[in-house]
Design an enzyme around this catalytic site. Structure first.
Site, short mmCIF file in Angstrom:
data_model
loop_
_atom_site.label_atom_id
_atom_site.label_comp_id
_atom_site.label_asym_id
_atom_site.label_seq_id
_atom_site.Cartn_x
_atom_site.Cartn_y
_atom_site.Cartn_z
N SER A 1 0.84 -1.22 0.00
CA SER A 1 0.00 0.00 0.00
C SER A 1 0.86 1.25 0.00
CB SER A 1 -0.90 0.03 1.24
OG SER A 1 -1.57 1.26 1.32
N TYR B 1 -3.35 -0.86 9.98
CA TYR B 1 -3.43 -1.31 8.58
C TYR B 1 -2.10 -1.06 7.85
CZ TYR B 1 -4.55 -1.14 3.59
OH TYR B 1 -4.53 -1.32 2.23
N1 LIG Z 1 -8.35 0.52 -2.37
C1 LIG Z 1 -7.24 1.13 -2.08
O1 LIG Z 1 -7.16 2.39 -2.09
C2 LIG Z 1 -5.99 0.36 -1.74
C3 LIG Z 1 -4.80 1.08 -1.58
C4 LIG Z 1 -3.64 0.37 -1.28
C5 LIG Z 1 -3.67 -1.01 -1.15
N2 LIG Z 1 -4.85 -1.69 -1.33
C6 LIG Z 1 -4.81 -3.14 -1.18
O2 LIG Z 1 -5.41 -3.74 -2.32
C7 LIG Z 1 -6.05 -4.98 -1.93
C8 LIG Z 1 -7.50 -4.97 -2.36
O3 LIG Z 1 -8.15 -3.89 -1.71
P1 LIG Z 1 -9.62 -3.40 -2.13
O4 LIG Z 1 -9.65 -1.93 -1.96
O5 LIG Z 1 -10.03 -4.02 -3.41
O6 LIG Z 1 -10.47 -4.05 -0.93
P2 LIG Z 1 -12.03 -4.42 -0.82
O7 LIG Z 1 -12.81 -3.75 -1.89
O8 LIG Z 1 -12.40 -4.16 0.60
O9 LIG Z 1 -12.03 -5.99 -1.10
C9 LIG Z 1 -11.32 -6.80 -0.22
C10 LIG Z 1 -11.55 -8.25 -0.58
O10 LIG Z 1 -10.84 -9.04 0.38
C11 LIG Z 1 -11.67 -10.13 0.74
N3 LIG Z 1 -11.37 -10.61 2.09
C12 LIG Z 1 -11.31 -9.90 3.26
N4 LIG Z 1 -11.02 -10.70 4.28
C13 LIG Z 1 -10.87 -11.95 3.75
C14 LIG Z 1 -10.55 -13.21 4.30
N5 LIG Z 1 -10.34 -13.37 5.61
N6 LIG Z 1 -10.49 -14.28 3.47
C15 LIG Z 1 -10.71 -14.16 2.13
N7 LIG Z 1 -11.02 -12.97 1.55
C16 LIG Z 1 -11.10 -11.89 2.36
C17 LIG Z 1 -13.07 -9.61 0.65
O11 LIG Z 1 -13.89 -10.76 0.43
P3 LIG Z 1 -15.52 -10.75 0.50
O12 LIG Z 1 -15.94 -9.86 -0.64
O13 LIG Z 1 -15.90 -12.17 0.29
O14 LIG Z 1 -15.88 -10.17 1.83
C18 LIG Z 1 -12.99 -8.66 -0.54
O15 LIG Z 1 -13.33 -9.32 -1.73
C19 LIG Z 1 -5.85 -5.08 -0.41
O16 LIG Z 1 -4.72 -5.87 -0.14
C20 LIG Z 1 -5.60 -3.65 0.00
O17 LIG Z 1 -4.87 -3.57 1.20
C21 LIG Z 1 -6.00 -1.03 -1.61
#
Ligand SMILES: NC(=O)c1ccc[n+]([C@@H]2O[C@H](COP(=O)([O-])OP(=O)(O)OC[C@H]3O[C@@H](n4cnc5c(N)ncnc54)[C@H](OP(=O)(O)O)[C@@H]3O)[C@@H](O)[C@H]2O)c1
Length: 252
Positions: free
Chosen positions: A146, A159
């Protein structure tokens, strides 16, 4: 002569964790579009996971939805085994699943800490360990870090600490798995428009961040997925242990 890009991942099998929502959906669909068969992992979003699988199949690709809570070490080996049972092998693991939380410093509890570390850090280590036992040489593990590891944000303290751990583990795992011919890399997105981001930051903060971004907008999931596909491919065969920041020049 180089292969057509559409076939860059032909014959490969990918497991993408948390692929029913957000960035994970874009990753799963992009890897499939480039020829990989994809295991779409989810924990709760069953219907959404099956929709991702249906879209991939409609486009002529191969995908399977596989439930599994990656925060539990006991899930790791069965999730890898189920991927191989349904799709035949495992070449690409994308440790994408994660949770975030905006908690003021004085309110952080041990339970908050454990929940975030288990989902974001423990999952990455033990799923990688289980996957690496089955992966052939030439495979790759891609972790999601991140932009938060470069910025100070008191509200997402735990986080960003988990993401710093993931980025550091990437470096160490690359050293551990290099002799087996397995690359380990990380992609660290900047602010990307997903439910996770909107759950921890207000619309005003997001609008200001988009305005201040070097490229003048908010990141989208399809800004991240093609970079993952590149790193998964043989085109990135000489890259390991690196964390690639993908954020449109975000500086704050
Ligand atoms: N969005 C941002 O701005 C951002 C920035 C930097 C890094 N990231 C990183 O990018 C990645 C994706 O983020 P995102 O924004 O797409 O997040 P998101 O929309 O909240 O989606 C997260 C996903 O993780 C799954 N998940 C959570 N806990 C889980 C578990 N225990 N076992 C299996 N699946 C699990 C959820 O599954 P369910 O749908 O089944 O609940 C969901 O599909 C993450 O690693 C995040 O830290 C995101």
């Amino acid at each position: 002569m180089p292969q057509p890009i559409a076939a860059r991942l032909a014959g490969k099998v990918a497991l993408v964790t948390g692929a029913a929502r957000g960035i994970g959906v874009a990753i799963a669909e992009r890897l499939a579009a480039e020829g990989a068969a994809v295991a779409v992992n989810y924990i709760a979003s069953e219907a959404a996971a099956h929709e991702v699988v249906a879209r991939i199949r409609e486009a002529g690709g191969t995908a399977e939805a596989i439930q599994g809570d990656v925060s539990k070490v006991a899930t790791a080996a069965p999730l890898v085994a189920e991927t191989i049972r349904r799709l035949g092998r495992l070449d690409i693991l994308v440790n994408n699943a994660a949770i975030s939380a905006g908690i003021p410093f004085d309110d952080i509890t041990e339970a908050d800490f454990d929940r975030l570390v288990n989902t974001n850090v423990k999952s990455t280590l033990f799923l990688s360990q289980a996957a690496a036992r089955e992966m052939p040489p030439g495979s790759v593990i891609i972790n999601l870090g991140s932009i938060g590891t470069r910025l100070a944000n008191p509200i997402t303290l735990v986080y960003v600490a988990t993401k710093a751990a993931v980025e550091m583990m990437t470096l160490s795992m690359a050293r551990a798995l290099g002799p087996r011919g397995i690359r380990v890399v990380a992609v660290s997105p900047g602010m990307t428009d997903t439910e996770m981001l909107r759950s921890v930051l207000s619309p005003e903060v997001l609008a200001e961040a988009a305005r201040r971004n070097t490229l003048g907008r908010m990141g989208q999931v399809n800004d991240i997925a093609p970079v993952i596909a590149f790193l998964a491919s043989a085109d990135a065969g000489w890259i390991t242990g690196e964390t690639l920041h993908v954020n449109g020049g975000q500086r704050g």
